[in-house]
Every structure is written in structure tokens, then in C-alpha cells.
Scaffold this motif. Structure first.
Motif, PDB file in Angstrom:
ATOM      1  N   ILE A 132       0.932  -1.211  -0.108  1.00  0.00           N
ATOM      2  CA  ILE A 132       0.086   0.015   0.008  1.00  0.00           C
ATOM      3  C   ILE A 132       0.934   1.185  -0.086  1.00  0.00           C
ATOM      4  CG2 ILE A 132      -1.629   1.464   1.368  1.00  0.00           C
ATOM      5  CD1 ILE A 132      -2.987  -1.174   2.191  1.00  0.00           C
ATOM      6  N   SER A 133       1.996   1.213   0.905  1.00  0.00           N
ATOM      7  CA  SER A 133       2.722   2.469   0.902  1.00  0.00           C
ATOM      8  C   SER A 133       3.337   2.853  -0.400  1.00  0.00           C
ATOM      9  CB  SER A 133       3.832   2.410   1.961  1.00  0.00           C
ATOM     10  OG  SER A 133       3.131   2.245   3.281  1.00  0.00           O
ATOM     11  N   CYS A 134       3.925   1.614  -1.203  1.00  0.00           N
ATOM     12  CA  CYS A 134       4.718   1.563  -2.258  1.00  0.00           C
ATOM     13  C   CYS A 134       3.687   2.224  -3.378  1.00  0.00           C
ATOM     14  CB  CYS A 134       5.246   0.367  -2.905  1.00  0.00           C
ATOM     15  SG  CYS A 134       6.555  -0.064  -1.906  1.00  0.00           S
ATOM     16  N   SER A 135       2.365   1.745  -3.369  1.00  0.00           N
ATOM     17  CA  SER A 135       1.509   2.223  -4.303  1.00  0.00           C
ATOM     18  C   SER A 135       1.292   3.707  -4.103  1.00  0.00           C
ATOM     19  CB  SER A 135       0.152   1.522  -4.102  1.00  0.00           C
ATOM     20  OG  SER A 135       0.189   0.000  -4.314  1.00  0.00           O
ATOM     21  N   VAL A 136       1.067   4.156  -2.829  1.00  0.00           N
ATOM     22  CA  VAL A 136       0.961   5.690  -2.411  1.00  0.00           C
ATOM     23  C   VAL A 136       1.962   6.427  -2.962  1.00  0.00           C
ATOM     24  CG1 VAL A 136       0.415   7.421  -0.748  1.00  0.00           C
ATOM     25  CG2 VAL A 136      -0.744   5.138  -0.596  1.00  0.00           C
ATOM     26  N   ILE A 137       3.269   5.889  -2.681  1.00  0.00           N
ATOM     27  CA  ILE A 137       4.398   6.800  -3.227  1.00  0.00           C
ATOM     28  C   ILE A 137       4.512   6.759  -4.639  1.00  0.00           C
ATOM     29  CG2 ILE A 137       6.702   6.699  -3.592  1.00  0.00           C
ATOM     30  CD1 ILE A 137       6.659   5.505  -0.503  1.00  0.00           C
ATOM     31  N   PHE A 138       4.105   5.662  -5.340  1.00  0.00           N
ATOM     32  CA  PHE A 138       3.867   5.775  -6.875  1.00  0.00           C
ATOM     33  C   PHE A 138       3.118   6.794  -7.314  1.00  0.00           C
ATOM     34  CE2 PHE A 138       2.377   3.953 -10.999  1.00  0.00           C
ATOM     35  CZ  PHE A 138       3.554   4.001 -11.818  1.00  0.00           C
ATOM     36  N   TYR A 139       2.001   6.763  -6.873  1.00  0.00           N
ATOM     37  CA  TYR A 139       0.717   7.685  -7.302  1.00  0.00           C
ATOM     38  C   TYR A 139       1.082   9.154  -7.034  1.00  0.00           C
ATOM     39  CZ  TYR A 139      -3.611  10.172  -6.986  1.00  0.00           C
ATOM     40  OH  TYR A 139      -4.598  10.993  -7.418  1.00  0.00           O
ATOM     41  N   VAL A 140       1.867   9.555  -5.746  1.00  0.00           N
ATOM     42  CA  VAL A 140       2.105  10.705  -5.446  1.00  0.00           C
ATOM     43  C   VAL A 140       3.187  11.264  -6.594  1.00  0.00           C
ATOM     44  CG1 VAL A 140       3.435  12.198  -3.984  1.00  0.00           C
ATOM     45  CG2 VAL A 140       1.542  10.667  -3.140  1.00  0.00           C
ATOM     46  N   LEU A 141       4.217  10.287  -6.919  1.00  0.00           N
ATOM     47  CA  LEU A 141       5.328  10.656  -7.627  1.00  0.00           C
ATOM     48  C   LEU A 141       4.873  10.914  -9.014  1.00  0.00           C
ATOM     49  CD1 LEU A 141       8.305   8.379  -6.752  1.00  0.00           C
ATOM     50  CD2 LEU A 141       8.262  10.730  -6.456  1.00  0.00           C
ATOM     51  N   ARG A 142       4.000  10.231  -9.618  1.00  0.00           N
ATOM     52  CA  ARG A 142       3.393  10.492 -11.038  1.00  0.00           C
ATOM     53  C   ARG A 142       2.616  11.911 -10.960  1.00  0.00           C
ATOM     54  NH1 ARG A 142       3.376   7.041 -14.915  1.00  0.00           N
ATOM     55  NH2 ARG A 142       1.163   7.812 -15.478  1.00  0.00           N
ATOM     56  N   ARG A 143       1.870  12.133  -9.837  1.00  0.00           N
ATOM     57  CA  ARG A 143       1.096  13.515  -9.705  1.00  0.00           C
ATOM     58  C   ARG A 143       2.136  14.562  -9.768  1.00  0.00           C
ATOM     59  NH1 ARG A 143      -3.943  13.900 -10.686  1.00  0.00           N
ATOM     60  NH2 ARG A 143      -4.442  15.489  -9.020  1.00  0.00           N
ATOM     61  N   VAL A 144       3.075  14.533  -8.861  1.00  0.00           N
ATOM     62  CA  VAL A 144       3.960  15.716  -8.821  1.00  0.00           C
ATOM     63  C   VAL A 144       5.164  15.682  -9.887  1.00  0.00           C
ATOM     64  CG1 VAL A 144       3.490  15.872  -6.261  1.00  0.00           C
ATOM     65  CG2 VAL A 144       5.607  14.573  -7.171  1.00  0.00           C
ATOM     66  N   VAL A 176      15.201  15.762 -11.987  1.00  0.00           N
ATOM     67  CA  VAL A 176      14.976  14.430 -11.492  1.00  0.00           C
ATOM     68  C   VAL A 176      14.133  13.636 -12.495  1.00  0.00           C
ATOM     69  CG1 VAL A 176      13.744  12.839  -9.854  1.00  0.00           C
ATOM     70  CG2 VAL A 176      14.990  15.050  -9.070  1.00  0.00           C
ATOM     71  N   VAL A 177      13.186  14.181 -13.153  1.00  0.00           N
ATOM     72  CA  VAL A 177      12.515  13.429 -14.075  1.00  0.00           C
ATOM     73  C   VAL A 177      13.313  13.428 -15.659  1.00  0.00           C
ATOM     74  CG1 VAL A 177      10.256  13.682 -15.600  1.00  0.00           C
ATOM     75  CG2 VAL A 177      10.211  14.019 -13.014  1.00  0.00           C
ATOM     76  N   TYR A 178      14.036  14.735 -15.794  1.00  0.00           N
ATOM     77  CA  TYR A 178      14.823  14.474 -16.804  1.00  0.00           C
ATOM     78  C   TYR A 178      15.654  13.356 -17.038  1.00  0.00           C
ATOM     79  CZ  TYR A 178      18.656  15.670 -20.083  1.00  0.00           C
ATOM     80  OH  TYR A 178      19.584  15.225 -21.082  1.00  0.00           O
ATOM     81  N   VAL A 179      16.491  13.157 -15.700  1.00  0.00           N
ATOM     82  CA  VAL A 179      17.642  12.049 -15.505  1.00  0.00           C
ATOM     83  C   VAL A 179      16.755  10.880 -15.557  1.00  0.00           C
ATOM     84  CG1 VAL A 179      19.339  11.098 -14.069  1.00  0.00           C
ATOM     85  CG2 VAL A 179      19.006  13.608 -14.265  1.00  0.00           C
ATOM     86  N   TRP A 180      15.651  10.651 -15.025  1.00  0.00           N
ATOM     87  CA  TRP A 180      15.007   9.439 -15.083  1.00  0.00           C
ATOM     88  C   TRP A 180      14.513   9.114 -16.477  1.00  0.00           C
ATOM     89  CZ3 TRP A 180       8.875   8.745 -14.223  1.00  0.00           C
ATOM     90  CH2 TRP A 180       8.600   7.283 -13.958  1.00  0.00           C
TER      91      TRP A 180
END
Length: 168
Positions: A58-70, A79-83
């Protein structure tokens, strides 16, 4: 994806903050969720593996969701450019044996993809202070430059388009 100049110190600062926030969120979230579930649904055997696992998932899912939103927030630009650069380089690396073979035969698109890979790798390694293999990269670049000269090809990383990889 076009290569861009980014500020190394800003990138490292933002990356460290994003990593720290993810670690803190994973730790606090997974422990908090697991402990709440253990309180609500205690197990007589004392084994709470499934609740701990569910807390992590659940925590990983929430982190993934938040990272996609921000992802588009100005704080995340570097950070996104390097990724995305790492993903683009991985796509090229998976096709590198075919690209090198085609480049030896004078294929301009193969040489262009390899050139982009070398330029992107150089930038990535400089950002991550991974300069150990820079000498090898210089040798590889010299070999590619010799091929480009042999076939009278001018290589510019700005001309690279990911679509050329489909042919390989």
C-alpha cells in the motif's frame, strides 16, 4: 528526447530530497499501516507477515501515485529528466549489438543512436559523479567518430529521434 543542460548541484539536491521523502514515506507508511492492521486483526500465531507485506504494498502504491502526480512540478524537472534519460539509454543499450553491427555497415541511424547513447551516458555519468568509465567512453566515441568519418557522416545528438530504434 533531447539532451538538456541541467544544474548538477540542483539535481543532486532535489534527488536527495526525493529519495529521502520516499524512504521516510515507505518506512512510516508501511509500519503505520501494518501496525494498524495488526491491532484491528490480531493473529493468534503471532505471525503478521501478510499485514507487514500489505503495509509495504500500500505504501509503495501511494508513493508511486504521488510521484506520478508531482512529476510535472518544477521541483522535479531535473529528477524526471534524468529518469527519462536513463530509460532512453536503456532502450538503446538493449539494441546496442544490432546497432553496432549496422553502424559497421554504414547505417547512419545506427551511428546516430550510438552517438546519442554516448552523449547521454557522458552527461549522466558526470551528473552522478561516475567518472570511472569515462576513458572507455572516450575510446568508444573515437571508434564511432572514425566510422562516421569513413562513411562521411556528421553526427549530432540533437538529430536523434527514438523512432529510429524500431528498425533494429
Amino acid at each position: 528526447m533531447q539532451l538538456q543542460e541541467i544544474d548538477k548541484s540542483r539535481y543532486r539536491n532535489h534527488l536527495n530530497k526525493v529519495i529521502g521523502a520516499c524512504i521516510a514515506a515507505l518506512t512510516i507508511g508501511s509500519l503505520g499501516i501494518a501496525q494498524t492492521l495488526i491491532l484491528l486483526f490480531p493473529d493468534a500465531d503471532g505471525s503478521h507477515f501478510h499485514w507487514n507485506l500489505l503495509g509495504v504494498v500500500i505504501s509503495c502504491s501511494v508513493i508511486f501515485y504521488v510521484l506520478r502526480r508531482v512529476k510535472l512540478h518544477p521541483f522535479m524537472v531535473e529528477v524526471v529528466y534524468v529518469w527519462e534519460l536513463k530509460q532512453a539509454l536503456n532502450r538503446i543499450t538493449r539494441k546496442m549489438p544490432k546497432l553496432k553491427k549496422a553502424a559497421q555497415q554504414g547505417n547512419v541511424n545506427a551511428m546516430l543512436a550510438i552517438h546519442y547513447s554516448y552523449a547521454g551516458s557522458r552527461q549522466l555519468w558526470m551528473l552522478d559523479d561516475n567518472t570511472i568509465t569515462m576513458e572507455e567512453l572516450a575510446i568508444w566515441q573515437a571508434e564511432l567518430d572514425a566510422l562516421a568519418a569513413k562513411y562521411q557522416v556528421s553526427l549530432d545528438a540533437a538529430d536523434y529521434d527514438e523512432g529510429i530504434l524500431r528498425a533494429f
